[in-house]
Motif scaffolding. Sequence first.
Motif, mmCIF file in Angstrom:
data_model
loop_
_atom_site.group_PDB
_atom_site.id
_atom_site.type_symbol
_atom_site.label_atom_id
_atom_site.label_comp_id
_atom_site.label_asym_id
_atom_site.label_seq_id
_atom_site.Cartn_x
_atom_site.Cartn_y
_atom_site.Cartn_z
ATOM 1 N N GLY A 134 7.898 -10.846 -1.378
ATOM 2 C CA GLY A 134 7.392 -9.614 -0.770
ATOM 3 C C GLY A 134 7.762 -8.373 -1.546
ATOM 4 N N VAL A 135 8.941 -8.356 -2.145
ATOM 5 C CA VAL A 135 9.361 -7.210 -2.960
ATOM 6 C C VAL A 135 8.555 -7.163 -4.251
ATOM 7 N N ALA A 136 8.348 -8.325 -4.852
ATOM 8 C CA ALA A 136 7.626 -8.375 -6.125
ATOM 9 C C ALA A 136 6.192 -7.865 -5.985
ATOM 10 N N ARG A 137 5.610 -8.004 -4.805
ATOM 11 C CA ARG A 137 4.214 -7.609 -4.594
ATOM 12 C C ARG A 137 4.053 -6.150 -4.181
ATOM 13 N N LEU A 138 5.139 -5.438 -3.960
ATOM 14 C CA LEU A 138 5.047 -4.093 -3.395
ATOM 15 C C LEU A 138 4.333 -3.113 -4.321
ATOM 16 N N GLY A 139 3.529 -2.255 -3.697
ATOM 17 C CA GLY A 139 2.954 -1.124 -4.405
ATOM 18 C C GLY A 139 3.976 0.004 -4.505
ATOM 19 N N PRO A 140 3.581 1.175 -4.991
ATOM 20 C CA PRO A 140 4.510 2.287 -5.142
ATOM 21 C C PRO A 140 5.001 2.833 -3.807
ATOM 22 N N ASP A 141 6.179 3.445 -3.833
ATOM 23 C CA ASP A 141 6.767 4.033 -2.641
ATOM 24 C C ASP A 141 6.196 5.433 -2.440
ATOM 25 N N GLU A 150 -2.532 12.064 -8.152
ATOM 26 C CA GLU A 150 -3.329 11.276 -9.086
ATOM 27 C C GLU A 150 -3.089 9.783 -8.885
ATOM 28 N N VAL A 151 -1.831 9.397 -8.678
ATOM 29 C CA VAL A 151 -1.502 7.994 -8.407
ATOM 30 C C VAL A 151 -2.172 7.541 -7.109
ATOM 31 N N PHE A 152 -2.075 8.385 -6.090
ATOM 32 C CA PHE A 152 -2.661 8.063 -4.789
ATOM 33 C C PHE A 152 -4.175 7.866 -4.907
ATOM 34 N N ALA A 153 -4.834 8.780 -5.598
ATOM 35 C CA ALA A 153 -6.287 8.674 -5.773
ATOM 36 C C ALA A 153 -6.654 7.404 -6.539
ATOM 37 N N GLY A 154 -5.848 7.050 -7.518
ATOM 38 C CA GLY A 154 -6.115 5.838 -8.289
ATOM 39 C C GLY A 154 -5.979 4.579 -7.455
ATOM 40 N N LEU A 155 -5.044 4.569 -6.528
ATOM 41 C CA LEU A 155 -4.854 3.402 -5.666
ATOM 42 C C LEU A 155 -6.048 3.185 -4.738
ATOM 43 N N ALA A 197 -12.927 4.084 -0.399
ATOM 44 C CA ALA A 197 -13.636 4.472 -1.625
ATOM 45 C C ALA A 197 -14.572 5.641 -1.406
ATOM 46 N N LYS A 198 -14.904 5.943 -0.151
ATOM 47 C CA LYS A 198 -15.848 7.022 0.122
ATOM 48 C C LYS A 198 -15.167 8.347 0.468
ATOM 49 N N LEU A 199 -13.854 8.412 0.332
ATOM 50 C CA LEU A 199 -13.165 9.666 0.607
ATOM 51 C C LEU A 199 -13.514 10.691 -0.467
ATOM 52 N N SER A 200 -13.802 11.905 -0.021
ATOM 53 C CA SER A 200 -14.067 12.991 -0.966
ATOM 54 C C SER A 200 -12.760 13.455 -1.601
ATOM 55 N N GLY A 201 -12.869 14.270 -2.630
ATOM 56 C CA GLY A 201 -11.664 14.814 -3.253
ATOM 57 C C GLY A 201 -10.837 15.614 -2.271
ATOM 58 N N GLN A 202 -11.489 16.370 -1.405
ATOM 59 C CA GLN A 202 -10.774 17.160 -0.400
ATOM 60 C C GLN A 202 -10.078 16.246 0.606
ATOM 61 N N GLU A 203 -10.756 15.180 1.019
ATOM 62 C CA GLU A 203 -10.151 14.245 1.964
ATOM 63 C C GLU A 203 -8.968 13.512 1.340
ATOM 64 N N LEU A 204 -9.088 13.144 0.072
ATOM 65 C CA LEU A 204 -7.970 12.500 -0.624
ATOM 66 C C LEU A 204 -6.750 13.411 -0.679
ATOM 67 N N ALA A 205 -6.988 14.676 -1.002
ATOM 68 C CA ALA A 205 -5.881 15.631 -1.098
ATOM 69 C C ALA A 205 -5.193 15.807 0.251
ATOM 70 N N LEU A 206 -6.004 15.919 1.317
ATOM 71 C CA LEU A 206 -5.432 16.075 2.652
ATOM 72 C C LEU A 206 -4.655 14.832 3.064
ATOM 73 N N LEU A 207 -5.226 13.652 2.821
ATOM 74 C CA LEU A 207 -4.559 12.416 3.208
ATOM 75 C C LEU A 207 -3.253 12.243 2.436
ATOM 76 N N TYR A 208 -3.249 12.589 1.181
ATOM 77 C CA TYR A 208 -2.014 12.522 0.386
ATOM 78 C C TYR A 208 -0.950 13.434 0.997
ATOM 79 N N ASP A 209 -1.336 14.659 1.323
ATOM 80 C CA ASP A 209 -0.361 15.617 1.858
ATOM 81 C C ASP A 209 0.208 15.155 3.191
ATOM 82 N N VAL A 210 -0.647 14.694 4.113
ATOM 83 C CA VAL A 210 -0.138 14.329 5.433
ATOM 84 C C VAL A 210 0.634 13.017 5.392
ATOM 85 N N THR A 211 0.333 12.145 4.422
ATOM 86 C CA THR A 211 1.131 10.925 4.279
ATOM 87 C C THR A 211 2.577 11.282 3.973
#
Length: 288
Positions: A134-141, A150-155, A197-211
Amino acid sequence: MPELPEIEALRGFLADHVVGRTVERVYPLAVNALKTYQPGVADLEGRAFDAVARHGKFLDLAAGDLHLVMHLARAGWVRWNDHLPDVPPRPGKGPLALRVRLVEPAGAGFDVTEAGTQKRLAVYVVRDPAEVPGVARLGPDPLAADFTPEVFAGLLAGERRQIKGVLRDQSVIAGIGNAYSDEILHAAKMSPYKLAAKLSGQELALLYDVTGTTLRDAVERSRGLPLRDLKAEKKSGLRVHGRKGEPCPVCGDTIREVSFSDSALNYCPTCQTGGKPLADRRMSRLLK
């Protein structure tokens, strides 16, 4: 289920209480929880803990070249005791799965417990945490310094899955579970069924911030609390998850639930789905 904020609080508490202290005895009470046997838990005895780390929702107690790694699953927990009973515990049907007794202070230590009948607690003793599948499979923290927009958008790029499932996927982002994915999506005013995959750039930025904000706020609320109070703190801090039928704290609409075979999601129709309730079945139509 303990998620990133609660595991981070456990990490901090254990770091304060066990680092520099030597293991006297380890009592494995639930054999089904032990996922490794060589090295064994007895190999920790006589060693001092020198660090406590977190990998997503995994706890990692390092003792020299050995690591006691635990995943608490849905109903596991860690309980500290300044005065453990002198009589060794006996295996049984109770919640106690593992006991770690320290040399100093005399009688102190911690229990690892698991409530309920579904036993999913996992305990490993390894020389490298990456040996734990389970640790070996983990994505970024999501709280790491290098977790950038940029990392978040790439994921999320090219993800044809619903955003709720993507946020919970530990191989994409480590540490977010059912509860905090509900909280993050509510804060972002986003349907859990929206395609990542259908999130806009604005939605990605907002989701990153609130996460980041949602998780950091939860960590701060938990900081310094006794272990016995962490679960109650988590529940009190949640705005939509587990609050079916209650008014949304933002708009006052009734919080709804979609039930699945082994979990449920909560959301506010007004805040997240344009006022449309989601069908309460696994194959609900996607809301855009």
